[in-house]
Design a protein around this motif. Sequence first.
Motif, short mmCIF file in Angstrom:
data_model
loop_
_atom_site.label_atom_id
_atom_site.label_comp_id
_atom_site.label_asym_id
_atom_site.label_seq_id
_atom_site.Cartn_x
_atom_site.Cartn_y
_atom_site.Cartn_z
N HIS A 58 1.18 -6.79 23.64
CA HIS A 58 2.22 -6.93 22.62
C HIS A 58 2.43 -5.60 21.90
N ARG A 59 1.34 -4.92 21.59
CA ARG A 59 1.43 -3.60 20.94
C ARG A 59 2.16 -2.61 21.83
N ASP A 60 1.81 -2.59 23.11
CA ASP A 60 2.47 -1.68 24.05
C ASP A 60 3.96 -2.00 24.18
N PHE A 61 4.29 -3.29 24.24
CA PHE A 61 5.70 -3.70 24.30
C PHE A 61 6.45 -3.21 23.06
N THR A 62 5.82 -3.35 21.90
CA THR A 62 6.46 -2.90 20.66
C THR A 62 6.77 -1.41 20.74
#
Length: 166
Positions: A58-62
Motif C-alpha cells: 500500500h505504501r509503495d502504491f501510494t
Amino acid sequence: MNTTSAKRLALGYAAASAVALAATLGSATEVPEPVQTLENIAASIDATNDGVVAAAEHRDFTEVAFLSMDSDESYTIDGDEFFAWDMGFAHLADERGKASAYAQAKLDVFAVWDGDGDGVISSAEAREQALWEFTNADADGDGQVNARDLAIGSPTFATLLSFVWV
C-alpha cells in the motif's frame, strides 16, 4: 471550507458510504462494477499476487500514485494535478449521471489529503494520510487488507465509491 471542516465532511461521507457499501457487499449476488473496479485496483496494488494488500504494498502504491499525479515534478500535487488523475471511477460516475457529485467528492478528498490546507499535497502528507487510511481499513490489525476492507475502511475509497455507487 477549512481543512477541519473538509475532513469532517469527507469522513462523514466515508462513514455513510461504508454502511451502504457494507450492506451492498454483503448482499450482492453479482459484484457491482464500482466494487469490481476497486478489486482491480487492489489487485494492482498486490505486488506479491497473494490476494491481499500488505502495508508495504500500500505504501509503495501510494508513492507510485503520488509520482504519477505529480506531472510538473514539483514533489507536490496541486488541485489540477489531483483532478486530472483518476483511479477508474470517473467513467462510472459519468455513466450514472453523477459526474458533478463525483467532482465534489474529489474536492473533499483533496482537502483531506492536503493536511495543512496550503493548496497542495506534499509527499509527507500523502504518506501520512495513506498510512492512516490503511490502518483504518485493516480492522483486524493483521497488516493486510483486501478490496472490501479498502472499500469500507479507507475514507478516500469509500467517499469516491459513494458518489459512483450509492
